[in-house]
Design a protein around this motif. Sequence first.
Motif, PDB file in Angstrom:
ATOM      1  N   GLY A   1      60.128   3.049  35.002  1.00 49.92           N
ATOM      2  CA  GLY A   1      60.133   4.502  35.167  1.00 49.92           C
ATOM      3  C   GLY A   1      59.885   4.841  36.625  1.00 49.92           C
ATOM      4  N   LEU A   2      60.575   5.860  37.127  1.00 50.39           N
ATOM      5  CA  LEU A   2      60.452   6.243  38.538  1.00 50.39           C
ATOM      6  C   LEU A   2      59.864   7.646  38.648  1.00 50.39           C
ATOM      7  CD1 LEU A   2      63.939   5.073  39.883  1.00 50.39           C
ATOM      8  CD2 LEU A   2      61.825   3.732  39.683  1.00 50.39           C
ATOM      9  N   ILE A   3      58.867   7.780  39.526  1.00 50.00           N
ATOM     10  CA  ILE A   3      58.237   9.079  39.770  1.00 50.00           C
ATOM     11  C   ILE A   3      58.381   9.407  41.250  1.00 50.00           C
ATOM     12  CG2 ILE A   3      56.112  10.432  39.635  1.00 50.00           C
ATOM     13  CD1 ILE A   3      55.102   8.367  37.531  1.00 50.00           C
ATOM     14  N   PHE A   4      58.870  10.609  41.528  1.00 54.83           N
ATOM     15  CA  PHE A   4      59.095  11.022  42.904  1.00 54.83           C
ATOM     16  C   PHE A   4      58.222  12.223  43.256  1.00 54.83           C
ATOM     17  CE2 PHE A   4      62.907   8.993  41.361  1.00 54.83           C
ATOM     18  CZ  PHE A   4      63.338   8.214  42.422  1.00 54.83           C
ATOM     19  N   ASP A   5      57.494  12.111  44.355  1.00 54.92           N
ATOM     20  CA  ASP A   5      56.928  13.302  44.967  1.00 54.92           C
ATOM     21  C   ASP A   5      58.139  14.120  45.441  1.00 54.92           C
ATOM     22  OD1 ASP A   5      55.040  15.036  46.332  1.00 54.92           O
ATOM     23  OD2 ASP A   5      55.669  14.035  48.175  1.00 54.92           O
ATOM     24  N   LEU A   6      57.930  15.391  45.755  1.00 55.93           N
ATOM     25  CA  LEU A   6      59.072  16.222  46.149  1.00 55.93           C
ATOM     26  C   LEU A   6      59.092  16.521  47.649  1.00 55.93           C
ATOM     27  CD1 LEU A   6      61.533  17.954  45.600  1.00 55.93           C
ATOM     28  CD2 LEU A   6      60.039  19.722  44.685  1.00 55.93           C
ATOM     29  N   ASP A   7      58.081  17.258  48.115  1.00 59.75           N
ATOM     30  CA  ASP A   7      58.064  17.669  49.514  1.00 59.75           C
ATOM     31  C   ASP A   7      57.824  16.484  50.435  1.00 59.75           C
ATOM     32  OD1 ASP A   7      58.330  20.629  49.342  1.00 59.75           O
ATOM     33  OD2 ASP A   7      56.543  20.413  48.106  1.00 59.75           O
ATOM     34  N   GLY A   8      58.788  16.229  51.307  1.00 62.50           N
ATOM     35  CA  GLY A   8      58.676  15.114  52.237  1.00 62.50           C
ATOM     36  C   GLY A   8      59.128  13.796  51.652  1.00 62.50           C
ATOM     37  N   THR A   9      59.483  13.795  50.358  1.00 63.03           N
ATOM     38  CA  THR A   9      59.955  12.569  49.709  1.00 63.03           C
ATOM     39  C   THR A   9      61.411  12.715  49.285  1.00 63.03           C
ATOM     40  OG1 THR A   9      57.743  11.958  48.946  1.00 63.03           O
ATOM     41  CG2 THR A   9      59.596  10.972  47.773  1.00 63.03           C
ATOM     42  N   ILE A  10      61.704  13.731  48.462  1.00 59.52           N
ATOM     43  CA  ILE A  10      63.096  13.990  48.068  1.00 59.52           C
ATOM     44  C   ILE A  10      63.757  14.940  49.075  1.00 59.52           C
ATOM     45  CG2 ILE A  10      64.613  14.991  46.314  1.00 59.52           C
ATOM     46  CD1 ILE A  10      62.554  14.227  44.193  1.00 59.52           C
ATOM     47  N   SER A  11      63.005  15.970  49.457  1.00 61.70           N
ATOM     48  CA  SER A  11      63.518  16.975  50.396  1.00 61.70           C
ATOM     49  C   SER A  11      62.609  17.026  51.613  1.00 61.70           C
ATOM     50  CB  SER A  11      63.558  18.347  49.710  1.00 61.70           C
ATOM     51  OG  SER A  11      64.099  19.316  50.575  1.00 61.70           O
ATOM     52  N   ASP A  12      63.202  17.040  52.798  1.00 61.87           N
ATOM     53  CA  ASP A  12      62.414  17.023  54.036  1.00 61.87           C
ATOM     54  C   ASP A  12      61.913  18.436  54.351  1.00 61.87           C
ATOM     55  OD1 ASP A  12      61.176  16.252  56.331  1.00 61.87           O
ATOM     56  OD2 ASP A  12      63.001  16.030  57.516  1.00 61.87           O
ATOM     57  N   THR A  13      61.038  18.922  53.479  1.00 61.95           N
ATOM     58  CA  THR A  13      60.513  20.281  53.609  1.00 61.95           C
ATOM     59  C   THR A  13      59.273  20.353  54.496  1.00 61.95           C
ATOM     60  OG1 THR A  13      59.214  19.868  51.635  1.00 61.95           O
ATOM     61  CG2 THR A  13      61.310  21.021  51.314  1.00 61.95           C
ATOM     62  N   MET A  14      58.721  19.197  54.868  1.00 60.21           N
ATOM     63  CA  MET A  14      57.424  19.212  55.546  1.00 60.21           C
ATOM     64  C   MET A  14      57.416  20.001  56.863  1.00 60.21           C
ATOM     65  SD  MET A  14      55.697  18.008  53.226  1.00 60.21           S
ATOM     66  CE  MET A  14      54.074  17.302  53.440  1.00 60.21           C
ATOM     67  N   PRO A  15      58.453  19.907  57.705  1.00 60.69           N
ATOM     68  CA  PRO A  15      58.435  20.732  58.924  1.00 60.69           C
ATOM     69  C   PRO A  15      58.392  22.230  58.614  1.00 60.69           C
ATOM     70  CG  PRO A  15      60.092  19.001  59.097  1.00 60.69           C
ATOM     71  CD  PRO A  15      59.602  18.992  57.674  1.00 60.69           C
ATOM     72  N   ILE A  16      59.038  22.641  57.517  1.00 61.10           N
ATOM     73  CA  ILE A  16      59.064  24.056  57.139  1.00 61.10           C
ATOM     74  C   ILE A  16      57.697  24.478  56.602  1.00 61.10           C
ATOM     75  CG2 ILE A  16      60.243  25.792  55.713  1.00 61.10           C
ATOM     76  CD1 ILE A  16      62.619  23.679  55.666  1.00 61.10           C
ATOM     77  N   HIS A  17      57.095  23.607  55.779  1.00 62.01           N
ATOM     78  CA  HIS A  17      55.729  23.870  55.300  1.00 62.01           C
ATOM     79  C   HIS A  17      54.766  23.968  56.492  1.00 62.01           C
ATOM     80  CE1 HIS A  17      55.742  23.760  50.936  1.00 62.01           C
ATOM     81  NE2 HIS A  17      56.512  22.688  50.933  1.00 62.01           N
ATOM     82  N   TYR A  18      54.925  23.057  57.456  1.00 62.25           N
ATOM     83  CA  TYR A  18      54.004  23.014  58.597  1.00 62.25           C
ATOM     84  C   TYR A  18      54.039  24.323  59.388  1.00 62.25           C
ATOM     85  CZ  TYR A  18      52.055  22.077  63.152  1.00 62.25           C
ATOM     86  OH  TYR A  18      51.322  22.185  64.296  1.00 62.25           O
ATOM     87  N   ILE A  19      55.234  24.785  59.705  1.00 64.28           N
ATOM     88  CA  ILE A  19      55.365  26.021  60.491  1.00 64.28           C
ATOM     89  C   ILE A  19      54.785  27.206  59.722  1.00 64.28           C
ATOM     90  CG2 ILE A  19      57.045  27.653  61.478  1.00 64.28           C
ATOM     91  CD1 ILE A  19      58.769  25.066  62.080  1.00 64.28           C
ATOM     92  N   ALA A  20      55.044  27.249  58.409  1.00 63.58           N
ATOM     93  CA  ALA A  20      54.505  28.341  57.588  1.00 63.58           C
ATOM     94  C   ALA A  20      52.974  28.313  57.560  1.00 63.58           C
ATOM     95  CB  ALA A  20      55.077  28.255  56.175  1.00 63.58           C
ATOM     96  N   TRP A  21      52.401  27.112  57.435  1.00 63.46           N
ATOM     97  CA  TRP A  21      50.938  26.993  57.456  1.00 63.46           C
ATOM     98  C   TRP A  21      50.388  27.367  58.828  1.00 63.46           C
ATOM     99  CZ3 TRP A  21      47.724  27.416  53.841  1.00 63.46           C
ATOM    100  CH2 TRP A  21      47.893  26.827  52.595  1.00 63.46           C
ATOM    101  N   ARG A  22      51.039  26.886  59.879  1.00 59.98           N
ATOM    102  CA  ARG A  22      50.560  27.151  61.248  1.00 59.98           C
ATOM    103  C   ARG A  22      50.525  28.664  61.502  1.00 59.98           C
ATOM    104  NH1 ARG A  22      54.321  24.851  65.713  1.00 59.98           N
ATOM    105  NH2 ARG A  22      55.336  26.852  65.358  1.00 59.98           N
TER     106      ARG A  22
END
Length: 199
Positions: free
Chosen positions: A11-32
Motif C-alpha cells: 500500500g502506498l501513502i502520499f503526503d500532498l504538499d511538497g510531495t505530490i504538488s510543489d505547493t511549498m513555495p506558495i504556502h511559504y509566501i502566504a505564511w510570510r
Amino acid sequence: MLLDIDPKAKGLIFDLDGTISDTMPIHYIAWRNAAARYGIDFTVELFDSLAGIPLYPTVEKLNEIFNKNIDPKEMGDAKEEEYENNMHLAKPVEPVVEVIKKYHGKIPMSVGTGGLKRLAKKSLELIDLDKYFDIIVAYEDVNNYKPHPETFLRCAELMGVSPTDCQVFEDGILGMQAANTAGMMVVDVTKYYEVTTGK
C-alpha cells in the motif's frame, strides 16, 4: 536517480504538499505575508521546522515561539485565503506523479495530509490527479496530526493494508517521523527534486 516503490510495499501513502504538488513555495509566501502583519519574521528555517503541522496549530506554535496572542483562526484564514488564490501556480512533483500513475489500480494508494480536505481535493484537481485517489485523510479526519502517526495509520486502515506493509512518500521531517513511528517504510522525496523557497 529513479523513484520507485519498495518491493515489499502493499500500500502506498502520499503526503500532498511538497510531495505530490510543489505547493511549498506558495504556502511559504502566504505564511510570510500573514505573519508579517503581526510583526513576525517568518524565515525559511522556521517554515521548514513547522512543515506538516496543520493551519491553526501552526499559529498556536507561532504564539509559543514569539510570545504572541494571535487569534489562530484570524491569521490562519488570512494565510489560507492567500494560498488558495495562488495554488493554481503549483507544479506537480513529476517523479512522484510517475509512481502514482505507474501503480494506480495495481496496489492501494491514499493521501495523508495535514491540510484541509477541501483544499487537498482542489490541489489534486489542479494537477489532474484527483481521479487517482479515493482515500484522502486530512486535518479534519484525525485528532492527532504529524508527527503523531494517526494520519498514516488511518490511511492504512482505509486501504485495508497492514502499517508495516505501507510505504510513505514524504517531504517533511514531521511526516517522516510519523511514518517511522507507524512502522512504515518511508521515502524522502526531496532527494528527487529541487525545492525553491527563495533561499
